[in-house]
Design a protein around this motif. Structure first.
Motif, PDB file in Angstrom:
ATOM      1  N   THR A   1      28.247  50.758  40.591  1.00  0.00           N
ATOM      2  CA  THR A   1      29.189  50.342  39.424  1.00  0.00           C
ATOM      3  C   THR A   1      30.411  49.499  39.573  1.00  0.00           C
ATOM      4  O   THR A   1      31.467  49.569  39.954  1.00  0.00           O
ATOM      5  N   ALA A   2      30.625  48.318  39.153  1.00  0.00           N
ATOM      6  CA  ALA A   2      31.326  47.592  38.878  1.00  0.00           C
ATOM      7  C   ALA A   2      32.498  47.319  40.309  1.00  0.00           C
ATOM      8  O   ALA A   2      33.811  47.113  40.151  1.00  0.00           O
ATOM      9  N   PHE A   3      31.247  47.211  41.348  1.00  0.00           N
ATOM     10  CA  PHE A   3      31.677  46.978  42.652  1.00  0.00           C
ATOM     11  C   PHE A   3      32.316  45.231  42.514  1.00  0.00           C
ATOM     12  O   PHE A   3      31.738  44.679  42.483  1.00  0.00           O
ATOM     13  N   LYS A   4      33.528  45.130  43.225  1.00  0.00           N
ATOM     14  CA  LYS A   4      33.985  43.566  43.594  1.00  0.00           C
ATOM     15  C   LYS A   4      33.534  43.204  44.847  1.00  0.00           C
ATOM     16  O   LYS A   4      34.469  44.054  45.678  1.00  0.00           O
ATOM     17  N   ARG A   5      33.352  42.075  44.838  1.00  0.00           N
ATOM     18  CA  ARG A   5      32.865  41.710  46.325  1.00  0.00           C
ATOM     19  C   ARG A   5      33.944  41.580  47.596  1.00  0.00           C
ATOM     20  O   ARG A   5      35.461  40.854  46.302  1.00  0.00           O
ATOM     21  N   SER A   6      34.283  41.592  48.787  1.00  0.00           N
ATOM     22  CA  SER A   6      35.743  41.013  49.444  1.00  0.00           C
ATOM     23  C   SER A   6      35.360  39.719  49.963  1.00  0.00           C
ATOM     24  O   SER A   6      33.725  39.246  50.848  1.00  0.00           O
TER      25      SER A   6
ATOM     26  N   VAL B   1      41.934  39.747  53.741  1.00  0.00           N
ATOM     27  CA  VAL B   1      40.692  40.269  53.309  1.00  0.00           C
ATOM     28  C   VAL B   1      40.667  40.689  51.512  1.00  0.00           C
ATOM     29  O   VAL B   1      40.807  41.512  51.518  1.00  0.00           O
ATOM     30  N   GLU B   2      40.469  39.757  50.853  1.00  0.00           N
ATOM     31  CA  GLU B   2      40.552  40.179  48.781  1.00  0.00           C
ATOM     32  C   GLU B   2      39.764  40.201  48.459  1.00  0.00           C
ATOM     33  O   GLU B   2      38.463  39.497  48.499  1.00  0.00           O
ATOM     34  N   LYS B   3      39.851  40.903  47.479  1.00  0.00           N
ATOM     35  CA  LYS B   3      39.022  41.352  46.650  1.00  0.00           C
ATOM     36  C   LYS B   3      38.568  39.823  45.220  1.00  0.00           C
ATOM     37  O   LYS B   3      39.853  39.618  44.722  1.00  0.00           O
TER      38      LYS B   3
ATOM     39  N   GLY C   1      46.475  41.711  45.019  1.00  0.00           N
ATOM     40  CA  GLY C   1      47.063  42.568  45.477  1.00  0.00           C
ATOM     41  C   GLY C   1      46.712  43.905  45.207  1.00  0.00           C
ATOM     42  O   GLY C   1      47.841  44.706  45.722  1.00  0.00           O
ATOM     43  N   LEU C   2      45.565  44.139  44.783  1.00  0.00           N
ATOM     44  CA  LEU C   2      45.717  46.029  44.053  1.00  0.00           C
ATOM     45  C   LEU C   2      45.116  46.497  45.485  1.00  0.00           C
ATOM     46  O   LEU C   2      44.586  46.035  46.334  1.00  0.00           O
ATOM     47  N   ASP C   3      45.958  47.646  45.808  1.00  0.00           N
ATOM     48  CA  ASP C   3      44.844  48.639  46.485  1.00  0.00           C
ATOM     49  C   ASP C   3      43.931  49.156  45.980  1.00  0.00           C
ATOM     50  O   ASP C   3      43.406  49.700  45.132  1.00  0.00           O
TER      51      ASP C   3
END
Length: 261
Positions: free
Chosen positions: A32-37, A77-79, A183-185
């Motif tokens: 759910t709500a996963f953001k690809r990298s 490696v960005e979201k 830039g979120l962790d």
């Protein structure tokens, strides 16, 4: 001769990270709500044998130089925070942010985390919490006498309940946003933490300028595109094979040099 071996090795290492990133995307295709990298690369330093614009012996300026590259390296490696597909659940505590923003969550250590996962539940004290038991911030408590199907959450985040033909206000859901969300962790469990790169969180009510609205009875799906990931995986695999072929070719050339009598 040895330069090509080390250059190709950096390419293989880079493509390995590409495949690792893609595998994590595919593993979370139903999260759910996963953001690809996405893995990004840059080239390494160059060995300059002749600088561009250098004067030749005839007194003219050479139009191009001789610079030999040293390979590639992963730069980041960005979201990717584009919105996922809508899944209708009709569960009153399932929420989706239609637009930008993050739910604010309080972890066990008191720190604030941020998530797009709106699959909330009601714990034994009546608080609206995540699947791990972390409460929303600010805390919203549903009275024991209120049936769950009587909870209403508006697009502006206002939480209310219909009790005996009367509407009771229970609280207000606030969203956070960042100047640079990439830039979120990523902390796992669908949670993110603020960093100096993301900037300080900007908190406001949903359905206001710069913030999405709340959709009740809906969840945001993963934004992983399986077809795109498969194409990227094939491309990364072929690039890995090509770099390994360069190493084999370099080894054969060294072998030929070694056999000179």
């Amino acid at each position: 001769m040895m330069r090509s071996l080390f250059t190709a090795a950096t390419g293989m290492e880079s493509q390995q990270i590409t495949i690792d990133t893609i595998s994590n995307n595919l593993a979370n295709v139903n999260t759910t709500a996963f953001k690809r990298s996405r893995a990004n690369f840059h080239d390494l330093l160059y060995q300059t044998l002749r600088a561009p614009g250098q004067s030749s012996t005839a007194g003219t300026v050479v139009p191009s130089g001789i610079q030999i590259g040293a390979g590639s390296k992963v730069s980041s490696v960005e979201k990717m925070f584009n919105e996922g597909a809508i899944r209708i659940t009709n569960k009153p505590t399932d929420l989706m942010i239609e637009g930008e923003g993050f739910f604010r969550i309080q972890k066990d250590d008191g720190s604030i985390a941020y998530t797009r996962d709106g699959s909330f539940r009601i714990d034994n004290t009546g608080r609206i919490v995540t699947s791990d038991g972390f409460p929303l911030v600010p805390v919203i408590t549903v009275p024991e006498r209120v049936p769950h199907n009587k909870i209403h959450i508006g697009m502006d985040g206002n939480v209310s309940a219909r009790i005996a033909d009367q509407t009771e206000e229970l609280g207000q859901i606030l969203l956070a946003n960042f100047v640079n969300p990439t830039g979120l962790d990523a902390q796992g469990r669908n949670l993110f933490g603020a960093t100096p790169a993301s900037g300080a969180p900007i908190v406001a009510e949903p359905n206001t300028q710069g913030f999405g609205r709340i959709g009740q009875g809906e969840l945001e799906g993963s934004n992983v595109n399986i077809v795109e990931e498969m194409v990227n995986m094939i491309s990364g695999q072929r690039a890995y094979e090509i770099n390994s072929k360069v190493i084999q070719t370099g080894d054969q050339m060294l072998q030929q040099t070694n056999n000179i009598r």
